[in-house]
Design a protein around this motif. Structure first.
Motif, PDB file in Angstrom:
ATOM      1  N   TYR A  67      40.521 -55.870  25.549  1.00  0.00           N
ATOM      2  CA  TYR A  67      39.487 -54.847  25.503  1.00  0.00           C
ATOM      3  C   TYR A  67      40.089 -53.450  25.448  1.00  0.00           C
ATOM      4  N   ASP A  68      39.583 -52.627  24.516  1.00  0.00           N
ATOM      5  CA  ASP A  68      40.008 -51.231  24.413  1.00  0.00           C
ATOM      6  C   ASP A  68      38.806 -50.330  24.129  1.00  0.00           C
ATOM      7  N   GLY A  69      37.635 -50.739  24.642  1.00  0.00           N
ATOM      8  CA  GLY A  69      36.427 -49.988  24.394  1.00  0.00           C
ATOM      9  C   GLY A  69      36.286 -48.787  25.312  1.00  0.00           C
ATOM     10  N   SER A  70      35.069 -48.291  25.429  1.00  0.00           N
ATOM     11  CA  SER A  70      34.828 -47.041  26.139  1.00  0.00           C
ATOM     12  C   SER A  70      34.716 -47.219  27.652  1.00  0.00           C
ATOM     13  N   TYR A  71      34.636 -48.460  28.167  1.00  0.00           N
ATOM     14  CA  TYR A  71      34.560 -48.653  29.610  1.00  0.00           C
ATOM     15  C   TYR A  71      35.989 -48.749  30.154  1.00  0.00           C
ATOM     16  N   VAL A  72      36.477 -47.644  30.687  1.00  0.00           N
ATOM     17  CA  VAL A  72      37.890 -47.507  31.056  1.00  0.00           C
ATOM     18  C   VAL A  72      38.364 -48.519  32.096  1.00  0.00           C
ATOM     19  N   LEU A  74      38.072 -51.554  32.452  1.00  0.00           N
ATOM     20  CA  LEU A  74      38.453 -52.854  31.905  1.00  0.00           C
ATOM     21  C   LEU A  74      39.448 -52.738  30.753  1.00  0.00           C
ATOM     22  N   HIS A  75      40.023 -51.554  30.546  1.00  0.00           N
ATOM     23  CA  HIS A  75      41.014 -51.393  29.479  1.00  0.00           C
ATOM     24  C   HIS A  75      42.188 -52.332  29.702  1.00  0.00           C
ATOM     25  N   GLY A  76      42.616 -52.999  28.623  1.00  0.00           N
ATOM     26  CA  GLY A  76      43.770 -53.881  28.686  1.00  0.00           C
ATOM     27  C   GLY A  76      43.482 -55.254  29.252  1.00  0.00           C
ATOM     28  N   VAL A  77      42.237 -55.536  29.615  1.00  0.00           N
ATOM     29  CA  VAL A  77      41.879 -56.844  30.179  1.00  0.00           C
ATOM     30  C   VAL A  77      41.583 -57.817  29.045  1.00  0.00           C
ATOM     31  N   THR A  78      42.131 -59.022  29.156  1.00  0.00           N
ATOM     32  CA  THR A  78      41.860 -60.059  28.165  1.00  0.00           C
ATOM     33  C   THR A  78      40.506 -60.697  28.462  1.00  0.00           C
ATOM     34  N   MET A  79      39.696 -60.817  27.432  1.00  0.00           N
ATOM     35  CA  MET A  79      38.335 -61.352  27.595  1.00  0.00           C
ATOM     36  C   MET A  79      37.892 -61.985  26.296  1.00  0.00           C
ATOM     37  N   SER A  80      36.760 -62.676  26.341  1.00  0.00           N
ATOM     38  CA  SER A  80      36.215 -63.286  25.130  1.00  0.00           C
ATOM     39  C   SER A  80      35.515 -62.229  24.281  1.00  0.00           C
ATOM     40  N   GLU A  81      35.390 -62.543  22.990  1.00  0.00           N
ATOM     41  CA  GLU A  81      34.671 -61.629  22.106  1.00  0.00           C
ATOM     42  C   GLU A  81      33.214 -61.478  22.527  1.00  0.00           C
ATOM     43  N   ALA A  82      32.647 -62.525  23.104  1.00  0.00           N
ATOM     44  CA  ALA A  82      31.263 -62.445  23.573  1.00  0.00           C
ATOM     45  C   ALA A  82      31.123 -61.372  24.643  1.00  0.00           C
ATOM     46  N   TYR A  83      32.035 -61.380  25.604  1.00  0.00           N
ATOM     47  CA  TYR A  83      31.950 -60.377  26.675  1.00  0.00           C
ATOM     48  C   TYR A  83      32.273 -58.984  26.142  1.00  0.00           C
ATOM     49  N   ALA A  84      33.273 -58.896  25.258  1.00  0.00           N
ATOM     50  CA  ALA A  84      33.632 -57.593  24.694  1.00  0.00           C
ATOM     51  C   ALA A  84      32.470 -57.009  23.883  1.00  0.00           C
ATOM     52  N   SER A  85      31.783 -57.841  23.103  1.00  0.00           N
ATOM     53  CA  SER A  85      30.656 -57.327  22.321  1.00  0.00           C
ATOM     54  C   SER A  85      29.483 -56.953  23.224  1.00  0.00           C
ATOM     55  N   SER A  86      29.313 -57.653  24.355  1.00  0.00           N
ATOM     56  CA  SER A  86      28.269 -57.277  25.312  1.00  0.00           C
ATOM     57  C   SER A  86      28.563 -55.910  25.916  1.00  0.00           C
ATOM     58  N   LEU A  87      29.839 -55.636  26.204  1.00  0.00           N
ATOM     59  CA  LEU A  87      30.215 -54.315  26.689  1.00  0.00           C
ATOM     60  C   LEU A  87      30.011 -53.255  25.611  1.00  0.00           C
ATOM     61  N   GLU A  88      30.301 -53.621  24.362  1.00  0.00           N
ATOM     62  CA  GLU A  88      30.088 -52.674  23.267  1.00  0.00           C
ATOM     63  C   GLU A  88      28.608 -52.329  23.135  1.00  0.00           C
ATOM     64  N   ILE A  89      27.726 -53.331  23.217  1.00  0.00           N
ATOM     65  CA  ILE A  89      26.285 -53.075  23.170  1.00  0.00           C
ATOM     66  C   ILE A  89      25.881 -52.141  24.308  1.00  0.00           C
TER      67      ILE A  89
END
Length: 504
Positions: A67-72, A74-89
């Motif tokens: 993860y390298d999105g806007s929620y700092v 959790l930066h650098g945490v390995t996660m599923s695309e499902a969870y990453a896209s939920s954070l993006e939403i």
């Protein structure tokens, strides 16, 4: 003229003018309880609209990403695309968090409205002929929405929803003979597998919504429009009459405003009250367990059943049968939904009442049915409370083992006590109604007589009050067989015993 010619041409080919004219004149009674089903319908519309929005951005994949999105945090945490896209939403899509929370709140309101609507229909006898088919459709809708809520709740693949999936996996595995195969098929391998999110997504947004889109209009529109609307007893009303306002323009205007109110309340809840903050939980890891986790309210009774069930298992032909999972996970909901589905036919068998009913009962006038309904509510409520026994123990500083045993006793004694108390209350209310019919309505005015005694002035019952207070005609008991005849079979004797209990 061109417009009327086009309308005439369409009517000649499709034949819809007669139905439309009849539909516009259909009368709907004015009573607030009839709006409960509309709350469910309009919440479902909000669910569909927000769900379509969310599908544009959600990625139903368990492939791992960093993860390298806007929620700092959790930066650098390995996660599923499902969870990453939920954070993006949640943090990057404009309006995404509002849509997520509206979708979640609308689901909770949808299920809550279904439950209250179902209880209103049960206690008033709205399930009787000719609405028994509609009752079965409603129970099926309730079960489908429960399952779909669980699937949607699991899609973000956060720590809390992953814990729910772990329970689902354990339940499936506990099914004798085929459980392990079903789990391998659904999860795509050993838990957590690689395919569960994608498969739940297909079920959540395609299969179950398609079934709902077929059953919900059939339940709420087609059968309702085809049949005479139910209504509460009142002066001058009969089973073949409906008193109220026509669909157009009165009911159409009211229901449109009501749809806007439901949407507005859901939007307000989603704006002001945070729900399911998945960014605080982190991604799901099989090695991590969250303390104090609770499911959404509609799954609380299953959680409670699992928590209070004793550790009972045995071995058959070398295979372990885990009853401590099978009974609460399959038996508890199975008992609830089977009882709901079969009750209209059981009542008809007991009472021999096969008449068509459009006038509703008051709960006090049918004490056995009302008592059974309260017993079911107590059964559900005890299991629901048991789902939070750890929080109850920590909040009130009592032993967790003690709370477990309290709920084990309550799940047996509670429904019985609820039945007995409710039936006695209904019989007492019936006695009061008969007294009112015989002696009049208490006015609260106390006068002193010539002999020095005090009495209350009672006024005569009006015709409107009499129409409400007088119960409907109970079904007649079949005559007893003459002496010397062959006694009835065991099933008939059971039915007659139940009839006597029903009418007394």
């Amino acid at each position: 003229m061109k417009g009327s010619s086009l309308a005439g041409a369409l009517d000649d080919r499709l034949g819809g003018a007669g139905f439309l004219k009849k539909a516009m004149r259909k009368v709907f009674p004015d009573h607030w309880t009839f709006l409960l089903g509309e709350i469910a319908l309009y919440a479902f519309v909000v669910i569909l609209l927000t769900g379509v929005f969310l599908t544009f951005f959600f990625k139903p994949s368990m492939q791992e990403v960093v993860y390298d999105g806007s929620y700092v945090p959790l930066h650098g945490v390995t996660m599923s695309e499902a969870y990453a896209s939920s954070l993006e939403i949640t943090f990057e899509v404009r309006g995404g968090l509002l849509m997520r929370q509206m979708h979640h709140w609308a689901t909770l309101i949808f299920l809550g409205a279904i439950v209250i609507h179902l209880l209103r229909n049960f206690f008033t006898g709205a399930f009787r002929k000719p609405r028994d088919l509609n009752w079965l459709i409603g129970v099926t809708l309730f079960a489908l929405v429960l399952i779909n809520g669980l699937f949607g709740y699991s899609l973000p693949d956060d720590l809390l929803s992953g814990a729910g999936l772990r329970i689902l996996h354990g339940v499936i595995v506990s099914v004798p003979l085929v459980g392990t195969y079903l789990a391998m098929f659904l999860f795509g391998g050993e838990f957590p597998g690689e395919d569960i999110i994608a498969r739940l997504f297909s079920l959540h947004v395609l299969l179950i919504p398609a079934l709902l889109l077929v059953l919900l209009p059939l339940h709420a529109v087609v059968l309702t429009w085809r049949q005479t609307h139910t209504q509460f007893r009142a002066k001058g009303l009969r089973d073949d009459q409906v008193r109220g306002a026509p669909f157009f323009p009165a009911f159409l205007a009211k229901t449109t405003v009501f749809f806007l109110w439901v949407t507005g309340v859901i939007t307000l809840l989603a704006t002001v009250f945070q729900i399911n903050p998945i960014w605080l939980y982190g991604p799901y890891l099989p090695s991590t367990v969250s303390a104090g986790s609770q499911p959404d309210w509609y799954m609380g009774f299953l959680e409670g059943a699992l928590r209070i069930m004793p550790p009972w298992e045995f071995t058959v032909f070398g295979s372990t049968v885990t009853m401590s999972v099978l009974i609460p996970a399959l038996g508890a909901p199975g008992l609830l939904f089977t009882a709901l589905a079969l009750y209209p036919f059981a009542e008809r068998w007991v009472t021999r009442d096969r008449a068509v009913h459009h006038l509703l009962d008051r709960p006090r006038d049918v004490p056995v049915r009302t008592a059974l309904g309260v017993a079911g509510i107590v059964y559900y409520g005890v299991l629901w409370l048991a789902g939070g026994n750890d929080l109850i123990a920590s909040t009130f500083h009592i032993s967790l083992n003690a709370t477990t045993w309290i709920f084990r006793v309550a799940i047996v004694a509670g429904p019985v006590l609820g039945y007995v108390v409710t039936r006695r209350i209904c019989l007492g209310l019936q006695l009061r109604d008969r007294h009112t019919l015989a002696h009049g309505v208490e006015t609260g005015v106390i006068v002193r007589g010539p002999d020095g005694g005090f009495t209350e002035i009672e006024r005569p019952v009006t015709e409107e009050e009499q129409a409400v207070l007088e119960p409907g005609s109970p079904p007649a008991l079949p005559p007893a067989p003459p002496d010397g005849d062959v006694p009835p079979p065991a099933g008939e004797r059971v039915r007659r015993a139940l009839q006597r209990s029903w009418l007394n």
